[in-house]
Design an enzyme around this catalytic site. Structure first.
Site, PDB file in Angstrom:
ATOM      1  N   SER A   6       0.867  -1.188   0.000  1.00  0.00           N
ATOM      2  CA  SER A   6       0.000   0.000   0.000  1.00  0.00           C
ATOM      3  C   SER A   6       0.896   1.227   0.000  1.00  0.00           C
ATOM      4  O   SER A   6       2.051   1.160   0.452  1.00  0.00           O
ATOM      5  CB  SER A   6      -0.876   0.019   1.260  1.00  0.00           C
ATOM      6  OG  SER A   6      -1.441   1.308   1.449  1.00  0.00           O
ATOM      7  N   TYR A  33      -1.499  -0.701  10.502  1.00  0.00           N
ATOM      8  CA  TYR A  33      -1.742  -1.001   9.088  1.00  0.00           C
ATOM      9  C   TYR A  33      -0.541  -0.538   8.248  1.00  0.00           C
ATOM     10  O   TYR A  33      -0.018  -1.302   7.429  1.00  0.00           O
ATOM     11  CB  TYR A  33      -3.034  -0.331   8.607  1.00  0.00           C
ATOM     12  CG  TYR A  33      -3.327  -0.620   7.149  1.00  0.00           C
ATOM     13  CD1 TYR A  33      -3.472  -1.937   6.705  1.00  0.00           C
ATOM     14  CD2 TYR A  33      -3.418   0.401   6.218  1.00  0.00           C
ATOM     15  CE1 TYR A  33      -3.708  -2.217   5.359  1.00  0.00           C
ATOM     16  CE2 TYR A  33      -3.664   0.133   4.877  1.00  0.00           C
ATOM     17  CZ  TYR A  33      -3.800  -1.173   4.455  1.00  0.00           C
ATOM     18  OH  TYR A  33      -4.029  -1.451   3.136  1.00  0.00           O
TER      19      TYR A  33
HETATM   20  P1  NAP Z   1     -11.595  -6.046   0.137  1.00  0.00           P
HETATM   21  O1  NAP Z   1     -12.550  -5.874  -0.971  1.00  0.00           O
HETATM   22  O2  NAP Z   1     -12.077  -5.915   1.544  1.00  0.00           O
HETATM   23  O3  NAP Z   1     -10.856  -7.426  -0.082  1.00  0.00           O
HETATM   24  C1  NAP Z   1     -10.165  -8.115   0.923  1.00  0.00           C
HETATM   25  C2  NAP Z   1     -10.122  -9.564   0.562  1.00  0.00           C
HETATM   26  O4  NAP Z   1      -9.396 -10.264   1.580  1.00  0.00           O
HETATM   27  C3  NAP Z   1     -11.501 -10.188   0.491  1.00  0.00           C
HETATM   28  O5  NAP Z   1     -11.542 -11.085  -0.599  1.00  0.00           O
HETATM   29  C4  NAP Z   1     -11.628 -10.945   1.806  1.00  0.00           C
HETATM   30  O6  NAP Z   1     -12.486 -12.051   1.595  1.00  0.00           O
HETATM   31  C5  NAP Z   1     -10.180 -11.372   2.010  1.00  0.00           C
HETATM   32  N1  NAP Z   1      -9.918 -11.657   3.413  1.00  0.00           N
HETATM   33  C6  NAP Z   1     -10.082 -10.846   4.478  1.00  0.00           C
HETATM   34  N2  NAP Z   1      -9.783 -11.486   5.606  1.00  0.00           N
HETATM   35  C7  NAP Z   1      -9.403 -12.748   5.248  1.00  0.00           C
HETATM   36  C8  NAP Z   1      -8.983 -13.898   5.963  1.00  0.00           C
HETATM   37  N3  NAP Z   1      -8.886 -13.883   7.303  1.00  0.00           N
HETATM   38  N4  NAP Z   1      -8.692 -15.017   5.284  1.00  0.00           N
HETATM   39  C9  NAP Z   1      -8.805 -15.047   3.924  1.00  0.00           C
HETATM   40  N5  NAP Z   1      -9.189 -14.002   3.193  1.00  0.00           N
HETATM   41  C10 NAP Z   1      -9.486 -12.856   3.848  1.00  0.00           C
HETATM   42  O7  NAP Z   1     -10.414  -4.966   0.025  1.00  0.00           O
HETATM   43  P2  NAP Z   1      -9.333  -4.707  -1.131  1.00  0.00           P
HETATM   44  O8  NAP Z   1      -9.196  -3.251  -1.224  1.00  0.00           O
HETATM   45  O9  NAP Z   1      -9.631  -5.494  -2.343  1.00  0.00           O
HETATM   46  O10 NAP Z   1      -8.023  -5.265  -0.406  1.00  0.00           O
HETATM   47  C11 NAP Z   1      -7.097  -6.110  -1.036  1.00  0.00           C
HETATM   48  C12 NAP Z   1      -5.688  -5.730  -0.584  1.00  0.00           C
HETATM   49  O11 NAP Z   1      -5.377  -4.419  -1.060  1.00  0.00           O
HETATM   50  C13 NAP Z   1      -5.476  -5.682   0.928  1.00  0.00           C
HETATM   51  O12 NAP Z   1      -4.229  -6.276   1.245  1.00  0.00           O
HETATM   52  C14 NAP Z   1      -5.418  -4.180   1.236  1.00  0.00           C
HETATM   53  O13 NAP Z   1      -4.644  -3.914   2.382  1.00  0.00           O
HETATM   54  C15 NAP Z   1      -4.768  -3.678  -0.036  1.00  0.00           C
HETATM   55  N6  NAP Z   1      -4.961  -2.255  -0.327  1.00  0.00           N
HETATM   56  C16 NAP Z   1      -6.202  -1.741  -0.495  1.00  0.00           C
HETATM   57  C17 NAP Z   1      -6.355  -0.383  -0.740  1.00  0.00           C
HETATM   58  C18 NAP Z   1      -7.706   0.238  -0.922  1.00  0.00           C
HETATM   59  O14 NAP Z   1      -7.800   1.486  -0.864  1.00  0.00           O
HETATM   60  N7  NAP Z   1      -8.756  -0.538  -1.159  1.00  0.00           N
HETATM   61  C19 NAP Z   1      -5.233   0.449  -0.827  1.00  0.00           C
HETATM   62  C20 NAP Z   1      -3.964  -0.124  -0.654  1.00  0.00           C
HETATM   63  C21 NAP Z   1      -3.844  -1.462  -0.410  1.00  0.00           C
HETATM   64  P3  NAP Z   1     -13.396 -12.796   2.683  1.00  0.00           P
HETATM   65  O15 NAP Z   1     -14.063 -11.727   3.493  1.00  0.00           O
HETATM   66  O16 NAP Z   1     -14.308 -13.616   1.838  1.00  0.00           O
HETATM   67  O17 NAP Z   1     -12.452 -13.642   3.476  1.00  0.00           O
END
Ligand code: NAP
Length: 269
Positions: free
Chosen positions: A144, A157
């Site tokens: 991130s 985080y």
């Molecule tokens: P998201 O839509 O909330 O996706 C998170 C994913 O992780 C979901 O598929 C969730 O699925 C899975 N997950 C959560 N807890 C889990 C667990 N205990 N075991 C297995 N799977 C788990 O958010 P996203 O934005 O796509 O996030 C993806 C990555 O991008 C993360 O690492 C986040 O830190 C990073 N990121 C996001 C942003 C942003 O602004 N969105 C910015 C920078 C980095 P289930 O709930 O089905 O388990």
């Protein structure tokens, strides 16, 4: 990972049930990869797997696992260790928080470290020896921008994502010569459920901030373009790659003086 590869193999994507992970699944299936999709939500994973295999003809296998649960994590590690068709690991599962230290629950912070740091580390350790033995493979780690700007959100985080960047730097340093590609992706604010879970839904952000949120599709397409261009660090919104390169040059310029037998003269000892 180009579109012209005839048999690119299988990619295992964590956190594939929504957001960024689900878009990686879509794009990589369209590039000809078979998929193993990991997350907790069986219904969402099943629906995505069905759609992608119908649309692309690829083999898409949902693997329901809670990566914060030791037994589930070991099962996914075992798949990575034993399935020699796997050529790419996308370490994407993670969550964040916008809650300041004085209001945060330390158990929730530990759970964040379990997923963002421990699971990512163990899955990488499970996958990489096979990649090296087979002479190639790729690890895409979703970090991130808070890895370099921890002031933006919760400190744990930011710390967890700084770990992902530092771990990726060393992975690349150690394994680059063994045919292993490593990419660290540093997304800025991206429109996913991440923000609801982090306690700061996009809809509740100030208008000016909402205008700086990227679509998940654009984020992943840019990250894959960065991968194709051979980037190690990809920051999808950064206009000039030279700006990151300058940071990297400054960091490396510190190396000769980071460890010496005597304290610096400026401490007057
Ligand atoms: P998201 O839509 O909330 O996706 C998170 C994913 O992780 C979901 O598929 C969730 O699925 C899975 N997950 C959560 N807890 C889990 C667990 N205990 N075991 C297995 N799977 C788990 O958010 P996203 O934005 O796509 O996030 C993806 C990555 O991008 C993360 O690492 C986040 O830190 C990073 N990121 C996001 C942003 C942003 O602004 N969105 C910015 C920078 C980095 P289930 O709930 O089905 O388990």
């Amino acid at each position: 990972m180009s579109t012209t590869d005839k048999t690119p193999g299988t990619v295992l994507i964590t956190g594939a049930s929504s957001g960024i992970g689900a878009i990686y699944a879509d794009r990589l299936a369209k590039r000809g990869y078979d998929l193993i999709l990991v997350a907790r939500n069986a219904e969402r994973l099943g629906a995505l797997a069905q759609r992608l295999s119908a649309e692309t003809g690829r083999t898409v296998t949902p693997l329901v696992a809670d990566l914060a649960d030791k037994d589930d994590l070991r099962e996914v590690e075992e798949v990575l260790r034993t399935d020699s068709r796997i050529t790419v690991l996308v370490n994407n599962a993670g969550f964040g928080s916008a809650i300041p230290l004085l209001q945060a629950d330390v158990d929730a912070m530990e759970a964040m470290i379990d997923l963002n740091v421990t699971a990512l580390t163990r899955l990488t350790y499970a996958a990489v020896p096979g990649f090296v033995a087979r002479g190639g493979g790729s690890v895409i780690n979703i970090s991130s921008i808070v890895a370099v700007a921890p002031e933006f959100l919760n400190g744990v985080y930011g710390g967890s994502k700084a770990f992902v960047l530092a771990f990726s730097q060393q992975l690349r340093h150690e394994l680059g010569g063994k045919g292993i590609r490593v990419q660290a992706v540093l997304p800025g604010a991206t429109a996913t459920e991440f923000w609801d879970i982090a306690g700061a839904p996009v809809a509740s952000m100030p208008q000016e901030m909402q205008q700086r949120v990227m679509r998940a599709e654009d984020m992943v397409d840019a990250a894959l373009a960065g991968f194709d261009q051979g980037e190690f660090v990809t920051i999808p919104s950064l206009p000039e790659a030279a700006d990151w390169n300058a940071v990297e040059t400054a960091r490396q310029a510190l190396f000769p003086n980071l460890s010496r037998a005597v304290p610096a003269a400026r401490y007057g000892l």
